[in-house]
Structure formats: structure tokens, C-alpha cells
Design a protein around this motif. Structure first.
Motif, PDB file in Angstrom:
ATOM      1  N   ASP A  36       0.829  -1.207   0.000  1.00  0.00           N
ATOM      2  CA  ASP A  36       0.000   0.000   0.000  1.00  0.00           C
ATOM      3  C   ASP A  36       0.863   1.256   0.000  1.00  0.00           C
ATOM      4  O   ASP A  36       0.375   2.357  -0.262  1.00  0.00           O
ATOM      5  CB  ASP A  36      -0.900   0.032   1.243  1.00  0.00           C
ATOM      6  CG  ASP A  36      -2.039  -0.978   1.158  1.00  0.00           C
ATOM      7  OD1 ASP A  36      -2.292  -1.502   0.048  1.00  0.00           O
ATOM      8  OD2 ASP A  36      -2.671  -1.244   2.201  1.00  0.00           O
ATOM      9  N   LEU A  37       2.145   1.059   0.302  1.00  0.00           N
ATOM     10  CA  LEU A  37       3.043   2.198   0.449  1.00  0.00           C
ATOM     11  C   LEU A  37       4.064   2.230  -0.684  1.00  0.00           C
ATOM     12  O   LEU A  37       4.317   1.233  -1.352  1.00  0.00           O
ATOM     13  CB  LEU A  37       3.780   2.116   1.790  1.00  0.00           C
ATOM     14  CG  LEU A  37       2.913   1.977   3.050  1.00  0.00           C
ATOM     15  CD1 LEU A  37       3.799   1.900   4.281  1.00  0.00           C
ATOM     16  CD2 LEU A  37       1.922   3.123   3.165  1.00  0.00           C
ATOM     17  N   ASP A  38       4.640   3.409  -0.849  1.00  0.00           N
ATOM     18  CA  ASP A  38       5.777   3.566  -1.748  1.00  0.00           C
ATOM     19  C   ASP A  38       7.001   3.911  -0.906  1.00  0.00           C
ATOM     20  O   ASP A  38       6.868   4.424   0.221  1.00  0.00           O
ATOM     21  CB  ASP A  38       5.520   4.661  -2.778  1.00  0.00           C
ATOM     22  CG  ASP A  38       4.599   4.183  -3.894  1.00  0.00           C
ATOM     23  OD1 ASP A  38       4.836   3.075  -4.411  1.00  0.00           O
ATOM     24  OD2 ASP A  38       3.640   4.905  -4.227  1.00  0.00           O
ATOM     25  N   ALA A  39       8.168   3.645  -1.457  1.00  0.00           N
ATOM     26  CA  ALA A  39       9.412   3.868  -0.717  1.00  0.00           C
ATOM     27  C   ALA A  39      10.237   4.946  -1.390  1.00  0.00           C
ATOM     28  O   ALA A  39      10.194   5.115  -2.616  1.00  0.00           O
ATOM     29  CB  ALA A  39      10.200   2.576  -0.613  1.00  0.00           C
ATOM     30  N   GLY A  52       1.290  10.710   0.075  1.00  0.00           N
ATOM     31  CA  GLY A  52       2.653  11.200   0.196  1.00  0.00           C
ATOM     32  C   GLY A  52       3.116  11.400   1.618  1.00  0.00           C
ATOM     33  O   GLY A  52       4.209  11.921   1.851  1.00  0.00           O
ATOM     34  N   LYS A  53       2.300  10.977   2.578  1.00  0.00           N
ATOM     35  CA  LYS A  53       2.675  11.123   3.987  1.00  0.00           C
ATOM     36  C   LYS A  53       3.575   9.962   4.412  1.00  0.00           C
ATOM     37  O   LYS A  53       3.306   8.807   4.105  1.00  0.00           O
ATOM     38  CB  LYS A  53       1.430  11.153   4.858  1.00  0.00           C
ATOM     39  CG  LYS A  53       1.737  11.331   6.348  1.00  0.00           C
ATOM     40  CD  LYS A  53       0.459  11.358   7.174  1.00  0.00           C
ATOM     41  CE  LYS A  53       0.787  11.513   8.653  1.00  0.00           C
ATOM     42  NZ  LYS A  53      -0.447  11.533   9.488  1.00  0.00           N
ATOM     43  N   VAL A  54       4.649  10.288   5.129  1.00  0.00           N
ATOM     44  CA  VAL A  54       5.555   9.257   5.633  1.00  0.00           C
ATOM     45  C   VAL A  54       4.865   8.513   6.770  1.00  0.00           C
ATOM     46  O   VAL A  54       4.528   9.109   7.811  1.00  0.00           O
ATOM     47  CB  VAL A  54       6.886   9.862   6.122  1.00  0.00           C
ATOM     48  CG1 VAL A  54       7.758   8.775   6.735  1.00  0.00           C
ATOM     49  CG2 VAL A  54       7.615  10.559   4.973  1.00  0.00           C
ATOM     50  N   VAL A  55       4.651   7.219   6.561  1.00  0.00           N
ATOM     51  CA  VAL A  55       4.013   6.383   7.584  1.00  0.00           C
ATOM     52  C   VAL A  55       5.045   5.920   8.600  1.00  0.00           C
ATOM     53  O   VAL A  55       4.813   5.962   9.803  1.00  0.00           O
ATOM     54  CB  VAL A  55       3.309   5.169   6.926  1.00  0.00           C
ATOM     55  CG1 VAL A  55       2.711   4.258   7.978  1.00  0.00           C
ATOM     56  CG2 VAL A  55       2.237   5.656   5.953  1.00  0.00           C
ATOM     57  N   GLU A  93      12.157   5.831   3.595  1.00  0.00           N
ATOM     58  CA  GLU A  93      10.840   6.311   3.996  1.00  0.00           C
ATOM     59  C   GLU A  93       9.747   5.576   3.235  1.00  0.00           C
ATOM     60  O   GLU A  93       9.856   5.348   2.029  1.00  0.00           O
ATOM     61  CB  GLU A  93      10.725   7.812   3.730  1.00  0.00           C
ATOM     62  CG  GLU A  93      11.676   8.649   4.569  1.00  0.00           C
ATOM     63  CD  GLU A  93      11.500  10.141   4.317  1.00  0.00           C
ATOM     64  OE1 GLU A  93      10.986  10.506   3.232  1.00  0.00           O
ATOM     65  OE2 GLU A  93      11.857  10.935   5.204  1.00  0.00           O
ATOM     66  N   PHE A  94       8.723   5.197   3.940  1.00  0.00           N
ATOM     67  CA  PHE A  94       7.565   4.514   3.348  1.00  0.00           C
ATOM     68  C   PHE A  94       6.364   5.452   3.453  1.00  0.00           C
ATOM     69  O   PHE A  94       5.963   5.863   4.554  1.00  0.00           O
ATOM     70  CB  PHE A  94       7.316   3.193   4.060  1.00  0.00           C
ATOM     71  CG  PHE A  94       8.407   2.193   3.829  1.00  0.00           C
ATOM     72  CD1 PHE A  94       8.337   1.287   2.788  1.00  0.00           C
ATOM     73  CD2 PHE A  94       9.527   2.188   4.648  1.00  0.00           C
ATOM     74  CE1 PHE A  94       9.362   0.385   2.560  1.00  0.00           C
ATOM     75  CE2 PHE A  94      10.554   1.281   4.434  1.00  0.00           C
ATOM     76  CZ  PHE A  94      10.467   0.381   3.380  1.00  0.00           C
ATOM     77  N   LYS A  95       5.787   5.813   2.301  1.00  0.00           N
ATOM     78  CA  LYS A  95       4.748   6.832   2.236  1.00  0.00           C
ATOM     79  C   LYS A  95       3.439   6.235   1.728  1.00  0.00           C
ATOM     80  O   LYS A  95       3.444   5.326   0.880  1.00  0.00           O
ATOM     81  CB  LYS A  95       5.183   7.959   1.312  1.00  0.00           C
ATOM     82  CG  LYS A  95       6.497   8.611   1.712  1.00  0.00           C
ATOM     83  CD  LYS A  95       6.929   9.651   0.684  1.00  0.00           C
ATOM     84  CE  LYS A  95       8.265  10.275   1.055  1.00  0.00           C
ATOM     85  NZ  LYS A  95       8.715  11.257   0.040  1.00  0.00           N
TER      86      LYS A  95
END
Length: 624
Positions: free
Chosen positions: A55-58, A103-106, A97-99
Motif C-alpha cells: 500500500d506504500l511507496d518507498a 505522500g505522507k511518511v508512515v 521512507e515509506f509513504k
């Protein structure tokens, strides 16, 4: 000096197991958990595993590191990150960072590039100067009883079960490195030590369930590094047993496979077992179906066959092998079931390891008596079908089988007992580098050598003299030094891999202290010790020239020599003391006047033109 290591399992560095309340996303694994700056291959692939991680992007920002690609696969619980490490990248830590979609950093994961050991790339692997000792760790020495049973592991200790775990461990090996050194061995091949969390029959180690973790019943990653360091102090290289072909069914990823083709025949309910027809890979007339039935079939139903044609898995396996070489400072790799994985992958796997470490060594297992099949896997072989292999060494099963057959062969009219062995060695023209083959009387899969020669002590001693004389790298299985055997020529694995006497508290005999041994066992140990230490200090037996004379009158003679030493080994299958006419061997003897027996110290006068050797014997002489 305390070693600072990134913990790979359990806790993954501070923020690694952070959970976002909104996304329910976690990270529970990053593999490899760290890497090194200055590697030859600038590419690095990270496997990230965690609930809904896709679900996230790095993203990352670190000078000299580029994030080229974020790969999402069928399982939502994986991300694969492809990085490029520039040549001038510096060791250090940096956040990944995983967003989320907004675009929010989780959360972030702190990754580390370590400094390589000085001279790491130039490390020397095992070679023909070495003599190798093979250990099945569960059956050697129980040095730490506290890890016999581990709550997280499915199988505990049951020493009464020949197929169960008996409790041997890494600490037991460390505690007895002096014994191995005293015998003269310079390399130590240990059967697999990685986690094998299977319900039963897990002791052998060939059902890996975690490629980055030493099985806790053996110790820990840190203890394994200590073993390598302590062995190195004694001039002993550690060879890691690895398996690219298959894993254990209980591997952590089995319940959550990344892709639909991670395992071969993954989609079938009933998994086909390999045909074991290794010859199909070289057969110019073989069908593609036959090749697939060999290479893609499961080894057994508890060992899934890995699909190395999946590029993500292929990279994972290659990096894992390199990671262990670099992390643990290895002196070699022994590769199990070498012809069973995808052949092109094995070329790439071995090639990338050797590119990182040009002086390293890899020995592959091709269990066949056919030298044409063994030779096709050795680096430098020009194969008819164009296949290129990059493995420098292979196990010499053809010589092992021929040696046993020749020793056991009854005398027949018009034949020589040692002809089969002589002719097999003559097939060395097939190999690019026969001096880099590993020769052995037995190993963890074959019946004990003592059983193979039907408990004939003369044949046993003759066979050892041959192994230490011929070209290649001798390998001796633990317990051979005390004629270990179990009256089971069929080769039940649980019996072959029996406990080393003295490795457990309360054992009646103790090999390491020399207590409770028979006179025959003491003689065998003395023989192994003398042969091993003599070969270790005799360059002629390492890479010296080899000449052998075709057997005559049941006598087979081999010479090894260089500008320092000339060794003459005489193998006699006659049942009585035999007079050897030295005229026949003057092409190599060249008028030598005396010889000394390496084992007994007896001196022979060669000027008479004859010498006498005992019946059914192997005699190793230094000639002058």
C-alpha cells in the motif's frame, strides 16, 4: 573488541516494526538487513515484507545510493526495492521512507551500508593446498546443552532416534577446533547450519526455513562468525554448505508466497518429484519435457523446488550467498545438488560470486560416476551445447566409486583389480582443472568407507593412501579417523551420521581424549594424522606433477613430484608380500637410491633394483 551487528531477526532496528493505525501496515523483515559499500556489483535488491506493505511507496536520500525501482508483486505483503550503489558510496546509515498514497511518511527504516573487511575481495578460498574435514554438526559434539530444545523450533532433541536431532552444535565444533587442527586439516566443511524448522528429520539441515538465520539449536549468527574467526586463527577455512535448489516447506514465505511462480509447480495440488535424470541437461537428444521433469520437480514433498527463472528469487538467492561470504568471512561454498536448479541460474550464481571474490572457491555436488557429466559443470569447460559454468570445483564421485570398486574387486584372469581406478583417473582430460576437484573416500550421503570396503582394514588404509596421493583436494568425513562404521552397506543416513564418541557427556569412548578406543581405531587415527600433516607440508602432493603407471601384476604405482620432493605410492592388491621390480618405474625414479616410508619411517634401499611391499597395501614413499 565488541562486534557491532545489526540484528536480523526478532527486532529489526527501532522503527522496523512500526504499525500505522490507519494503514495497518508493518515491516517485519528486510533482507538482506544490511549490505556493504565497495562491492563489485553495484546493484542491490531489498526484500521488504510486512502486512499490506504494498500500500506504500518507498523513497530514500543518501549520497551514492539510487532507488531505481519499487516492485510490487501479487502478494500485498511484499515490496522489492532495486538500488544502485555508486562506486564511491560511503559506509553509513540512511532512512528509507515509506509513504502512503497521499505522500505522507508512515514510517522509516534505517538501512546500513557497512565497511568491508580489509582485503575482503581478495580472500583466498580453499584450494589443492588444503585438506578438508567434513562434519554433520548435529552429530559431532554437543557443546551447549541449553540450546538442545528451543521453544520456537518444532523439533527437540531425541538422541535415541537415529533420524532425530541429537544436540550437536557450533559451540561443540569451536571447542574441538584444536583436535581438527592437530589432525592436520586446513578446511572445514560443515553440513548446513541455517534454520530448519521442520516437524521431524530436521537435523540434516537441507530443508532451509530461513536463509539469513543460523538455526538456534546450533547457535546464532554471531556464534557462527566466532567459529570462523577461531578456525582462522588455527589456519582452518570454513566452507558453508548451501542449497539453491530447494528450501523447506516450512520456510516463512510458504504461507505468503510473493508471486504465483516462486516455487516450481506451485499451482498444482500434487507436486511432481524430480526424475533425477541429470543426464538430460547434457543429452543432445533430450526433450524439453524430460529436462523440466528433472530440474523443476520437487526433491521430496517437504522440499519445494525453487523457481530460479523468477528474477526476484534468483537475485535473492545470489545476494544471500554473497552476504554470507562477506558477513562470515567464508573460505568456500559447497553447493548441494548442483545440477538440479535452473542451469542458467547456476551459471549466473557462481559467476557473480566469483566476480566479487576472484580467488574464492565453490565446489558443486554432481553425484554420478560419469566424469563427462561432472566435468561439464567445472569452470573453463567448453560444452557442446554452449553451456558456460563458473564453479571452480566439483566433488569427484567418479574417483570415489572407482576406488571402492577396485579395492573390493576379486582377482580375475587377464584383468587387473586397479584397472578401473587407473582408467577413471585417465579421464582427467575431460576436466578443465582436475587438480581442483574434491576427492573423498565417503561423505554424509554415502555408506561409511569402512562399510564400503567390508571392514577390510588393509583396503581401508590403502584407500586413504590413494586419496592423499592423487590430485585434487582430499576430504575426510568425521569419524573416518577411527574407522567409524555401522554394518550398514545400504547407507541409512541416520546411521552414517552417527554421533562422534566423546561428543556427549557420559559417552563410554572419547575420540578427543583418546579414551576407550581400540588398537585398530588408534592405528587409523595415527594414519590419518600422519597423512594429513605430511600432505599439508608437501607441495608435491598439492600441485606437483602426477604420473601413474598402468597396473601390472596387481600393482598400481603413482608418483607426485616437484622440484622439492618426489613421492611414490604403491598400491598392491596381491594377497602376499610382493617384490616390485623398479626397472619398470625408472622413467620417473631416474636412478633414485633410497626411499622412506611416510607412515612407518622404514627406509628402503633402491639400488638393488627391487623392493618388497606388504600384501593388500598402500605404501607411500619419499624417494631420493
Amino acid at each position: 573488541m565488541k562486534r557491532t551487528l545489526t540484528l536480523i531477526f526478532g527486532t529489526l532496528l527501532l522503527l522496523a516494526n512500526v504499525v500505522s493505525a490507519k494503514s495497518k501496515t508493518t515491516i517485519d523483515r528486510v533482507e538482506p538487513a544490511f549490505w556493504w559499500a565497495g562491492m563489485v556489483n553495484p546493484e542491490l535488491q531489498l526484500l521488504i515484507h510486512g502486512n499490506n506493505i504494498s500500500d506504500l511507496d518507498a523513497s530514500l536520500s543518501y549520497e551514492g545510493v539510487l532507488l531505481d525501482q519499487v516492485i510490487k508483486v501479487e502478494s500485498p505483503n511484499y515490496l522489492f526495492l532495486n538500488l544502485t550503489l555508486k562506486e564511491d558510496v560511503k559506509p553509513g546509515k540512511f532512512p528509507i521512507e515509506f509513504k502512503n498514497a497521499k505522500g505522507k511518511v508512515v514510517f522509516t527504516y534505517e538501512y546500513e551500508l557497512k565497511q568491508r573487511r580489509e582485503g575482503s575481495a581478495q580472500r583466498e578460498g580453499f584450494n589443492n593446498k588444503d585438506i578438508m574435514y567434513l562434519i554433520t554438526p548435529d552429530r559431532f559434539v554437543n557443546g551447549d546443552e541449553s540450546n538442545d530444545t528451543v521453544d520456537s523450533m518444532l523439533e527437540g532433541v531425541d538422541r535415541e532416534n537415529k533420524g532425530g536431532r541429537h544436540g550437536g552444535d557450533i559451540q561443540g565444533i569451536i571447542d574441538h577446533l584444536d583436535y581438527i587442527q592437530d589432525l592436520g586439516f586446513t578446511a572445514l566443511w560443515i553440513n548446513p547450519l541455517l534454520e530448519n524448522n521442520m516437524e521431524s528429520y530436521s537435523y540434516h539441515g537441507y530443508s532451509t526455513t530461513d536463509y539469513y538465520k543460523i538455526d538456534p539449536r546450533y547457535g546464532s549468527n554471531e556464534l557462527y562468525v566466532t567459529l570462523v574467526e577461531e578456525a582462522k586463527k588455527r589456519g582452518i577455512k570454513i566452507i558453508m554448505d548451501q542449497i539453491e535448489n530447494h528450501c523447506g516447506l516450512n520456510h516463512w514465505w510458504t504461507k505468503d508466497l510473493p508471486t504465483a511462480d516462486w516455487y516450481n509447480y506451485q499451482e498444482l495440488k500434487d507436486k511432481p518429484v524430480t526424475s533425477h535424470q541429470r543426464v538430460t541437461l547434457a543429452d543432445p537428444y533430450a526433450t524439453e519435457g524430460d529436462k523440466r521433469r528433472h530440474a523443476d520437480g520437487w526433491f521430496v514433498d517437504t522440499m519445494p523446488d525453487l523457481n530460479q527463472r523468477n528474477s526476484l528469487l534468483a537475485t535473492y538467492l545470489i545476494q544471500n550467498s554473497i552476504w554470507w561470504v562477506e558477513y562470515a568471512d567464508l573460505g568456500g561454498i559447497r553447493q548441494d545438488t548442483y545440477p538440479y536448479p535452473d542451469a542458467e541460474f547456476m551459471s549466473d550464481w557462481s559467476g557473480k560470486i566469483m566476480a566479487e571474490y576472484p580467488n574464492f572457491n565453490i565446489v558443486g555436488e554432481e553425484w554420478t560416476s560419469n566424469p563427462a557429466l561432472v566435468s561439464r559443470w567445472q569452470r573453463g569447460k567448453v560444452n557442446q551445447n554452449g553451456y558456460v559454468s563458473n564453479s571452480p570445483s566439483m566433488m569427484d564421485f567418479p574417483i570415489q566409486e572407482s576406488l571402492v570398486n577396485s579395492l573390493n574387486k576379486e582377482k580375475e584372469p587377464y584383468t587387473q583389480a586397479f584397472n578401473g581406478l587407473y582408467e577413471m583417473l585417465s579421464n582427467d582430460f575431460l576436466y578443465p582443472d582436475p587438480f581442483n576437484l574434491v576427492t573423498f573416500p565417503d561423505n554424509h550421503d554415502t555408506p561409511r568407507f569402512w562399510d564400503q570396503v567390508n571392514h577390510n582394514f588393509d583396503y581401508f588404509k590403502t584407500g586413504l593412501v590413494y586419496i592423499y596421493t592423487t590430485r585434487g583436494i582430499p576430504q575426510i568425513y568425521y569419524g573416518t579417523e577411527i574407522v567409524m562404521g555401522n554394518n550398514d552397506p545400504a547407507g541409512d543416513h541416520g546411521l552414517i551420521r552417527e554421533d562422534m564418541p566423546g561428543g556427549w557427556a557420559g559417552d563410554k569412548a572419547n575420540v578427543f581424549e583418546g579414551k576407550g578406543l581400540t588398537d585398530q581405531q588408534k592405528e587409523a587415527m595415527d594414519l590419518v594424522k600422519k597423512l594429513t600433516n605430511f600432505r599439508k607440508n608437501t607441495t608435491a602432493l598439492q600441485d606437483g606433477e602426477l604420473k601413474h603407471f598402468s597396473p601390472v601384476n596387481e600393482v598400481y604405482v603413482m608418483f607426485r613430484f616437484d622440484d622439492k620432493t618426489k613421492v611414490m605410492s604403491i598400491f598392491n592388491k596381491n594377497t602376499e608380500e610382493t617384490t616390485i621390480n623398479l626397472d619398470h618405474y625408472q622413467e620417473v625414479l631416474m636412478g633414485a637410491k633410497k626411499a622412506t616410508d611416510v607412515i612407518s619411517g622404514k627406509t628402503y634401499d633402491l639400488t638393488s633394483g627391487t623392493i618388497k611391499v606388504p600384501a593388500n597395501s598402500g605404501t607411500m614413499l619419499v624417494v631420493e
